[in-house]
Design a protein around this motif. Structure first.
Motif, short mmCIF file in Angstrom:
data_model
loop_
_atom_site.label_atom_id
_atom_site.label_comp_id
_atom_site.label_asym_id
_atom_site.label_seq_id
_atom_site.Cartn_x
_atom_site.Cartn_y
_atom_site.Cartn_z
N PHE A 23 10.27 -14.73 -63.81
CA PHE A 23 9.96 -14.33 -62.45
C PHE A 23 8.63 -13.58 -62.42
O PHE A 23 8.35 -12.75 -63.28
N TYR A 77 2.12 -11.15 -48.79
CA TYR A 77 1.44 -11.94 -49.82
C TYR A 77 -0.08 -11.80 -49.69
O TYR A 77 -0.60 -11.41 -48.65
N ALA A 131 2.41 -15.43 -57.69
CA ALA A 131 3.34 -16.48 -57.26
C ALA A 131 3.55 -17.52 -58.36
O ALA A 131 2.63 -18.21 -58.73
N ASN A 132 4.69 -17.65 -58.64
CA ASN A 132 5.82 -16.74 -58.84
C ASN A 132 6.27 -16.96 -60.26
O ASN A 132 5.83 -16.29 -61.16
N TYR A 140 10.27 -17.16 -53.45
CA TYR A 140 10.85 -15.82 -53.54
C TYR A 140 12.15 -15.69 -52.76
O TYR A 140 12.95 -14.80 -53.04
N ARG A 168 6.53 -10.92 -60.44
CA ARG A 168 6.60 -9.89 -59.41
C ARG A 168 5.32 -9.79 -58.59
O ARG A 168 5.35 -9.63 -57.37
N THR A 207 1.05 -11.56 -54.79
CA THR A 207 2.24 -11.03 -54.15
C THR A 207 2.14 -9.52 -53.99
O THR A 207 1.85 -8.81 -54.96
N PRO A 235 7.59 -9.24 -52.69
CA PRO A 235 8.25 -10.56 -52.72
C PRO A 235 9.11 -10.79 -51.49
O PRO A 235 9.93 -9.96 -51.11
#
Length: 645
Positions: free
Chosen positions: A498, A617, A503-504, A552, A500, A610, A613
């Motif tokens: 993932f 953005y 993306a992403n 997200y 944080r 980001t 999330p």
């Protein structure tokens, strides 16, 4: 340059390599041309039109409307509206109700007639989506400031919150730094419950229907909704014994954290809400504190001339330290000598930006010597681990020609390394701004319907930190071993990580794999192979990679999206670190080469950064250049091991 594909010596491959070299050289020269004379780089940080809408509302609230500013800002907001009448939070994203309501309000403020076609289309969407009643809390706070929503129907944030000791649940240091900087001024605003004249009504955006609560009573969220009802009743009491003390403490807390540029934390939300709070505490707009704050906010303004006239927009933040660190690494990976004047100049500037004063992070780490770097030009209270790691990764490879300069570089890296070691959280990972900022009770409050409000360790930040520590010779240290274990445990079932702050899963995976390899994890480790398999499976037919920001909130978008320059580069960085030199990599490289602009850069309208999330953005305008240059440079093997510690 070392040719990583030298084992394939056919003329076709040689010509292909020549294309890549020309591409790298063009990008390198373009990046060098963007350096400021003082040594730094900064690309625009593009977000959404709530920045501009709230700026106009702030000016109306303070009574400092300006006809030119309003006209130029409104022109920008109109230019961002889509054909269906809506506004989104990112390029090609879904329509966003709150953003559309704020943009609509700003255009009404600018004088656009209510029956204009573009406002009619926006209004239809708003009403179909639940109206003002369904907007997020922050939007309704702005509307309450002008009597378009009732303060009684907003969650209560009592100023007494600032009096809670740091060991007590829900104290302000349980919030992420960006959230606490917003919450503290909002306690003042919420206590004052002001109402100013907007000049028109927004009744046309109301449906008269309240959204049904989905919060169960037997849950933390249900408990806090019940507590909010109690707080509303307490707000009506004529005597509040601690209110005066709490307001004084909140005001002092804000004043103590104003930065040299007049702002707070270098980001728009706490900056704007702190201005509102201090104004409500009696500070006129010409008071030195507010005058400095308003002047500083102008520094976030971007003005440009278009075919329709001048437009004005605001950056939510500015990223010179981050951009400079990434630019240094890109140039070094592109084969630029470590003693190149541009790199030496960047090193001198960035060493001067090291933070040597304390900040909120000391609440959890009181005995740690201050160091590190923040994202912005002026932000001495909130250094972050991510910037600090990237700065050191760049600095360590610069060969400063002056002994004093080289000594200053080494001293700053030594302090920063110790600071990063001290900022490791108890679980072995690293958050961005604070250590052990993992208490989730804040997330259950009715107020928190927008954005991340805590700062737990994340895969991308932890990866950058352990990669830097390994580069500093600490790959075998206990801290790095714990960080690597955290990363391995955080891998998703599909083999990705993932992201944080980018993306992403493409971003997270692109950060973690090079870090694991740098820390001694072999390329044939099952975690690395799973990541390679995931990236290979998610390559687009055109050879690039992309991941839509909807991933997200909707897992069907994970790893899926229009190919972009930065995301293609992130995927390549992981594959190259894992030792991949196959057709998948070559197709990715070809995509970058084929999509380069004549000036050496790349186009990237899609957002790949980001903030929060699911909610906020960013399009970092320099990402489209520094990351492709880094990836292509590493593909060619340029400067890979330059500048030993």
């Amino acid at each position: 340059m070392t040719d990583l594909l030298s084992r394939e010596s056919t003329p076709t491959v040689d010509r292909s390599q020549d294309r890549v070299r020309r591409c790298v050289e063009s990008a390198r020269e373009y990046l060098l041309s963007l350096q400021h004379p003082q040594g730094w780089w900064k690309g625009e940080l593009e977000t959404n039109v709530t920045m501009e809408a709230e700026d106009l509302l702030l000016r109306r609230f303070l009574g400092i409307d300006d006809e030119r500013v309003t006209e130029e800002t409104a022109r920008w907001i109109r230019s961002r509206q889509r054909a269906d009448g809506t506004w989104a939070t990112f390029h090609d994203g879904p329509a966003d109700l709150s953003t559309t309501v704020e943009a609509y309000t700003a255009l009404r403020l600018a004088g656009d007639p209510i029956d204009a076609a573009h406002l009619r289309r926006a209004r239809e969407f708003v009403l179909d989506s639940g109206g003002i009643e369904a907007t997020r809390v922050f939007t309704r706070i702005w509307l309450a400031l002008f009597g378009q929503w009732s303060w009684r129907e907003l969650p209560v944030l009592p100023p007494e919150l600032v009096l809670l000791p740091d060991w007590f649940p829900l104290n302000i240091y349980d919030w992420a730094c960006w959230a606490r900087q917003t919450v503290v001024p909002l306690t003042i605003v919420g206590a004052a419950r002001p109402t100013r004249q907007l000049g028109f009504s927004l009744r046309e955006l109301r449906t008269g229907v309240r959204p049904e609560s989905t919060t169960g009573t037997l849950s933390w969220s249900g408990l806090f909704h019940g507590l909010d009802a109690v707080l509303h009743r307490l707000e009506r009491l004529p005597v509040k014994p601690l209110r005066s003390l709490a307001l004084d403490r909140a005001e002092r807390w804000i004043l103590e954290r104003q930065e040299a540029d007049g702002g707070w934390g270098g980001i728009q939300p706490p900056w704007v809400y702190s201005i509102l709070a201090l104004h409500l505490r009696g500070y006129p707009v010409d008071h030195p504190v507010l005058a400095k704050a308003l002047d500083g906010l102008e520094g976030f303004t971007v003005r440009e001339e278009t075919g329709d006239g001048w437009v004005r927009r605001l950056e939510a933040c500015q990223s010179p330290v981050w951009d400079t660190a990434l630019a240094m690494t890109a140039l070094l990976d592109a084969g630029t000598p470590g003693d190149h004047p541009a790199l030496v100049s960047a090193a001198d500037w960035i060493v001067g930006e090291e933070i040597r004063s304390g900040g909120d992070w000391q609440v959890r780490r009181p005995h740690l010597e201050p160091s590190g770097w923040a994202f912005e030009f002026a932000n001495d209270v909130y250094p972050d681990t991510d910037d600090t790691a990237e700065v050191v990764l760049g600095l360590r490879r610069v060969r400063h020609p002056e002994p004093d300069g080289a000594e200053a570089v080494e001293a700053s890296m030594r302090r920063a390394t110790e600071w990063l070691l001290g900022m490791q959280s108890a679980d072995g990972g690293w958050g961005a701004f604070d250590a052990d900022n993992t208490q989730t009770l804040c997330e259950k409050l009715p107020f928190c319907d927008f954005g991340a409000v805590i700062d737990p360790p994340s895969a991308d930040v932890t990866a950058h930190v352990v990669e830097m520590l390994a580069a500093r010779g600490l790959a075998d240290s206990a801290a790095v071993r714990r960080g690597v274990r955290w990363l391995l445990d955080a891998q998703e079932a599909d083999g990705s990580w993932f992201g944080r702050w980018g993306a992403n899963h493409v971003y997270g995976t692109g950060a973690v794999v090079p870090a694991l390899i740098a820390c001694g994890v072999p390329a044939d480790h099952e975690a690395v192979r799973a990541a390679v398999h995931w990236l290979t499976a998610h390559q687009n037919e055109d050879g690039g990679w992309g991941e839509d920001l909807r991933s997200y909130v909707d897992r069907s978008w994970v790893g899926r999206g229009v190919s972009t320059a930065s995301q293609t580069a992130w995927a390549l960085l992981a594959l190259l670190a894992a030792g991949e030199r196959n057709a998948v990599v070559r197709r990715g490289v070809d995509w970058l080469v084929d999509h380069q602009r004549p000036d050496g850069g790349w186009d990237e309208p899609h957002y790949t950064g980001t903030g929060f999330p699911g909610d906020f953005y960013i399009n970092y305008h320099l990402y489209r250049l520094v990351f492709p240059l880094t990836a292509l440079g590493r593909y060619l093997g340029s400067g890979r091991d330059a500048g030993p510690d």
